[in-house]
Design a protein around this motif. Structure first.
Motif, PDB file in Angstrom:
ATOM      1  N   GLN A 279       6.764   6.711 -10.739  1.00  0.00           N
ATOM      2  CA  GLN A 279       7.691   6.972  -9.649  1.00  0.00           C
ATOM      3  C   GLN A 279       9.117   6.633 -10.067  1.00  0.00           C
ATOM      4  O   GLN A 279       9.379   5.529 -10.547  1.00  0.00           O
ATOM      5  CB  GLN A 279       7.320   6.149  -8.411  1.00  0.00           C
ATOM      6  CG  GLN A 279       8.169   6.439  -7.190  1.00  0.00           C
ATOM      7  CD  GLN A 279       8.065   7.895  -6.756  1.00  0.00           C
ATOM      8  OE1 GLN A 279       6.976   8.445  -6.692  1.00  0.00           O
ATOM      9  NE2 GLN A 279       9.196   8.520  -6.485  1.00  0.00           N
ATOM     10  N   GLY A 280      10.001   7.604  -9.906  1.00  0.00           N
ATOM     11  CA  GLY A 280      11.411   7.364 -10.125  1.00  0.00           C
ATOM     12  C   GLY A 280      12.101   7.115  -8.796  1.00  0.00           C
ATOM     13  O   GLY A 280      11.600   6.361  -7.948  1.00  0.00           O
ATOM     14  N   GLU A 281      13.218   7.754  -8.601  1.00  0.00           N
ATOM     15  CA  GLU A 281      13.938   7.633  -7.332  1.00  0.00           C
ATOM     16  C   GLU A 281      13.040   8.003  -6.154  1.00  0.00           C
ATOM     17  O   GLU A 281      12.238   8.933  -6.227  1.00  0.00           O
ATOM     18  CB  GLU A 281      15.157   8.562  -7.359  1.00  0.00           C
ATOM     19  CG  GLU A 281      15.924   8.627  -6.061  1.00  0.00           C
ATOM     20  CD  GLU A 281      16.988   9.711  -6.067  1.00  0.00           C
ATOM     21  OE1 GLU A 281      17.546  10.006  -5.000  1.00  0.00           O
ATOM     22  OE2 GLU A 281      17.245  10.271  -7.162  1.00  0.00           O
ATOM     23  N   GLY A 282      13.160   7.283  -5.030  1.00  0.00           N
ATOM     24  CA  GLY A 282      12.434   7.633  -3.822  1.00  0.00           C
ATOM     25  C   GLY A 282      11.062   6.988  -3.718  1.00  0.00           C
ATOM     26  O   GLY A 282      10.690   6.117  -4.506  1.00  0.00           O
ATOM     27  N   ARG A 283      10.301   7.441  -2.727  1.00  0.00           N
ATOM     28  CA  ARG A 283       8.979   6.885  -2.447  1.00  0.00           C
ATOM     29  C   ARG A 283       8.002   8.017  -2.175  1.00  0.00           C
ATOM     30  O   ARG A 283       8.321   8.986  -1.489  1.00  0.00           O
ATOM     31  CB  ARG A 283       9.040   5.960  -1.221  1.00  0.00           C
ATOM     32  CG  ARG A 283       9.980   4.807  -1.391  1.00  0.00           C
ATOM     33  CD  ARG A 283      10.309   4.134  -0.063  1.00  0.00           C
ATOM     34  NE  ARG A 283       9.166   3.387   0.464  1.00  0.00           N
ATOM     35  CZ  ARG A 283       8.603   3.631   1.638  1.00  0.00           C
ATOM     36  NH1 ARG A 283       9.032   4.618   2.402  1.00  0.00           N
ATOM     37  NH2 ARG A 283       7.581   2.894   2.062  1.00  0.00           N
ATOM     38  N   ARG A 284       6.785   7.865  -2.710  1.00  0.00           N
ATOM     39  CA  ARG A 284       5.733   8.845  -2.454  1.00  0.00           C
ATOM     40  C   ARG A 284       4.420   8.103  -2.190  1.00  0.00           C
ATOM     41  O   ARG A 284       4.126   7.077  -2.808  1.00  0.00           O
ATOM     42  CB  ARG A 284       5.544   9.798  -3.635  1.00  0.00           C
ATOM     43  CG  ARG A 284       6.772  10.607  -3.996  1.00  0.00           C
ATOM     44  CD  ARG A 284       6.448  11.696  -4.993  1.00  0.00           C
ATOM     45  NE  ARG A 284       5.852  12.852  -4.328  1.00  0.00           N
ATOM     46  CZ  ARG A 284       5.239  13.840  -4.971  1.00  0.00           C
ATOM     47  NH1 ARG A 284       5.110  13.796  -6.283  1.00  0.00           N
ATOM     48  NH2 ARG A 284       4.737  14.868  -4.304  1.00  0.00           N
ATOM     49  N   ARG A 285       3.648   8.652  -1.267  1.00  0.00           N
ATOM     50  CA  ARG A 285       2.330   8.113  -0.971  1.00  0.00           C
ATOM     51  C   ARG A 285       1.294   8.920  -1.742  1.00  0.00           C
ATOM     52  O   ARG A 285       1.286  10.156  -1.706  1.00  0.00           O
ATOM     53  CB  ARG A 285       2.043   8.219   0.530  1.00  0.00           C
ATOM     54  CG  ARG A 285       0.651   7.752   0.925  1.00  0.00           C
ATOM     55  CD  ARG A 285       0.377   8.064   2.375  1.00  0.00           C
ATOM     56  NE  ARG A 285      -1.003   7.747   2.738  1.00  0.00           N
ATOM     57  CZ  ARG A 285      -1.583   8.115   3.864  1.00  0.00           C
ATOM     58  NH1 ARG A 285      -0.888   8.833   4.764  1.00  0.00           N
ATOM     59  NH2 ARG A 285      -2.838   7.797   4.105  1.00  0.00           N
ATOM     60  N   TRP A 286       0.416   8.204  -2.446  1.00  0.00           N
ATOM     61  CA  TRP A 286      -0.620   8.857  -3.238  1.00  0.00           C
ATOM     62  C   TRP A 286      -1.993   8.430  -2.735  1.00  0.00           C
ATOM     63  O   TRP A 286      -2.244   7.245  -2.492  1.00  0.00           O
ATOM     64  CB  TRP A 286      -0.492   8.485  -4.716  1.00  0.00           C
ATOM     65  CG  TRP A 286       0.632   9.207  -5.399  1.00  0.00           C
ATOM     66  CD1 TRP A 286       1.912   8.766  -5.557  1.00  0.00           C
ATOM     67  CD2 TRP A 286       0.569  10.505  -5.987  1.00  0.00           C
ATOM     68  NE1 TRP A 286       2.659   9.707  -6.222  1.00  0.00           N
ATOM     69  CE2 TRP A 286       1.862  10.786  -6.490  1.00  0.00           C
ATOM     70  CE3 TRP A 286      -0.440  11.445  -6.139  1.00  0.00           C
ATOM     71  CZ2 TRP A 286       2.160  11.985  -7.139  1.00  0.00           C
ATOM     72  CZ3 TRP A 286      -0.149  12.639  -6.777  1.00  0.00           C
ATOM     73  CH2 TRP A 286       1.137  12.902  -7.267  1.00  0.00           C
ATOM     74  N   THR A 287      -2.866   9.404  -2.598  1.00  0.00           N
ATOM     75  CA  THR A 287      -4.269   9.126  -2.318  1.00  0.00           C
ATOM     76  C   THR A 287      -5.113   9.707  -3.450  1.00  0.00           C
ATOM     77  O   THR A 287      -4.827  10.785  -3.978  1.00  0.00           O
ATOM     78  CB  THR A 287      -4.716   9.733  -0.977  1.00  0.00           C
ATOM     79  OG1 THR A 287      -4.433  11.136  -0.968  1.00  0.00           O
ATOM     80  CG2 THR A 287      -3.996   9.071   0.188  1.00  0.00           C
ATOM     81  N   VAL A 288      -6.155   8.959  -3.833  1.00  0.00           N
ATOM     82  CA  VAL A 288      -7.063   9.368  -4.907  1.00  0.00           C
ATOM     83  C   VAL A 288      -8.482   9.174  -4.413  1.00  0.00           C
ATOM     84  O   VAL A 288      -8.819   8.135  -3.827  1.00  0.00           O
ATOM     85  CB  VAL A 288      -6.839   8.546  -6.196  1.00  0.00           C
ATOM     86  CG1 VAL A 288      -7.734   9.054  -7.319  1.00  0.00           C
ATOM     87  CG2 VAL A 288      -5.371   8.584  -6.620  1.00  0.00           C
ATOM     88  N   GLY A 289      -9.339  10.170  -4.621  1.00  0.00           N
ATOM     89  CA  GLY A 289     -10.743  10.078  -4.254  1.00  0.00           C
ATOM     90  C   GLY A 289     -11.624   9.821  -5.462  1.00  0.00           C
ATOM     91  O   GLY A 289     -11.160   9.801  -6.605  1.00  0.00           O
TER      92      GLY A 289
END
Length: 378
Positions: free
Chosen positions: A136-146
């Motif tokens: 992850q660089g700039e910003g925010r992300r939500r990750w889901t993994v199954g």
């Protein structure tokens, strides 16, 4: 420089190709190697592989538009993501991030994909058949993994990488410097919470189909593999191929694939090639004298981004495989060949000694072909 802040030995022993994992602050004080506007500029180029994914129907569908792109105004400020492949081929400042992952073999490395995403942007739930590190660089992300399992492809489309929803075993928000590792076969998706840059370092291995195709092509090109099947039995019935005959025929293929003189050249060529176009700029021929003079004046020799220079352990010849081509050298210069394969930059006495060895014609050819170039030391 980018220093990966994880226990590499523990990762290779317990995590690599076994399970997904989030690493908090895998890169401390992470700085984006490329800005969003620079990434957008790359996606304008015909040679660069890029695409935009637009999220539609409140996150239930996705539209893919392939580049190059002239402008981005039509996409608005939300619900889309720009993905640019092989950024390391075209943007040298991104190469130090790739270098942080060279604890894994170069032959596995696929490319550095960079994405710029607006809030709500993503590519949907999907499964990749390669290992990927997402930084992850700039910003925010939500990750889901199954978890690995059997998943239906979305809308029954057998050619789509998208799948129906999955039950997460990982559900985390990544901040700048955090990293998510995902092995092949684990379903996953990212959802963008704020304007974000993400960096995907992909590692890919050949499939059975690719290996068989390449081996067959090599045998045909080299006029090899003419040994015919002979049976140990032929009295099982006019319309029957016995189980023993079936196994013996497959053993004939196995025998062929176990002989180094048949598979080594094929493997070296296959594994040293890139899926994405390289930034190759052919130049005027360089003489040995001109090369020596440039080195004396402090020049360094660098390979272009994404170029693979490989050796085969226990090779039956003394050679390097570079971008699908074979370069031979004298046995006495194995140490020089190893340095050329291991080091992305060479200079000083090491480079001088290399130019005075049997690798000299190879270096001159690689410079002319645009695979390597001379640069000023930084």
């Amino acid at each position: 420089m980018y220093q990966l802040n994880i226990d590499i030995q523990d990762f290779l022993s317990n995590i690599w190709q076994k399970k997904p994992m989030v690493f908090r602050q895998a890169f401390k004080d992470f700085a984006d190697p490329i800005a969003a506007d620079e990434l957008a500029g790359l996606a304008c180029e015909e040679e660069v592989s890029s695409r935009i994914v637009v999220t539609q129907n409140e996150g239930k569908d996705w539209q893919v538009i392939n580049g190059p792109f002239e402008d981005y105004d039509q996409y608005g400020e939300e619900n889309w993501q720009l993905l640019v492949q092989a950024v390391n081929h075209w943007y040298p400042d991104s190469q130090p991030l790739v270098e942080a992952f060279r604890f894994l073999s170069d032959w596995r490395f696929d490319d550095l994909m960079v994405s710029f995403a607006t809030p709500g942007g993503g590519v949907g739930p999907h499964i990749d058949q390669y290992d990927v590190f997402i930084i992850q660089g700039e910003g925010r992300r939500r990750w889901t993994v199954g978890d690995i399992g059997q998943y239906e492809q979305r809308n029954g489309n057998l050619t789509s990488p998208l799948i129906e929803n999955f039950v997460p075993i990982i559900d985390e928000i990544l901040e700048p410097g955090d990293m998510l590792y995902i092995p092949p076969g684990f379903p996953h998706q990212g959802f963008t919470l704020s304007l974000a840059l993400s960096y995907s370092i992909g590692f890919r291995a050949p499939s059975q189909q690719e290996l068989l195709t390449q081996l067959a092509d090599y045998l045909i090109d080299e006029n090899l593999g003419h040994k015919r099947f002979t049976s140990s039995e032929d009295r099982v019935g006019a319309g029957v191929v016995s189980a023993n005959q079936q196994q013996e025929m497959m053993a004939l293929l196995k025998q062929l694939a176990e002989e180094p003189q048949h598979y080594q050249t094929m493997l070296g060529k296959l594994l040293s090639q890139n899926r994405f176009e390289l930034d190759i700029c052919e130049s005027e021929p360089v003489t040995a004298e001109e090369l020596a003079e440039a080195i004396e004046e402090g020049a360094v020799l660098r390979r272009i981004g994404g170029l693979k220079v490989l050796r085969l352990e226990n090779d039956n010849q003394h050679r390097l495989f570079i971008n699908g081509n074979v370069f031979n050298y004298d046995a006495a210069d194995d140490n020089h060949a190893q340095r050329l394969a291991d080091d992305t930059e060479l200079s000083g006495d090491t480079l001088t000694a290399m130019t005075q060895s049997s690798l000299q014609p190879m270096l001159l050819t690689l410079l002319e072909q645009g695979m390597f170039y001379l640069a000023e030391a930084e």
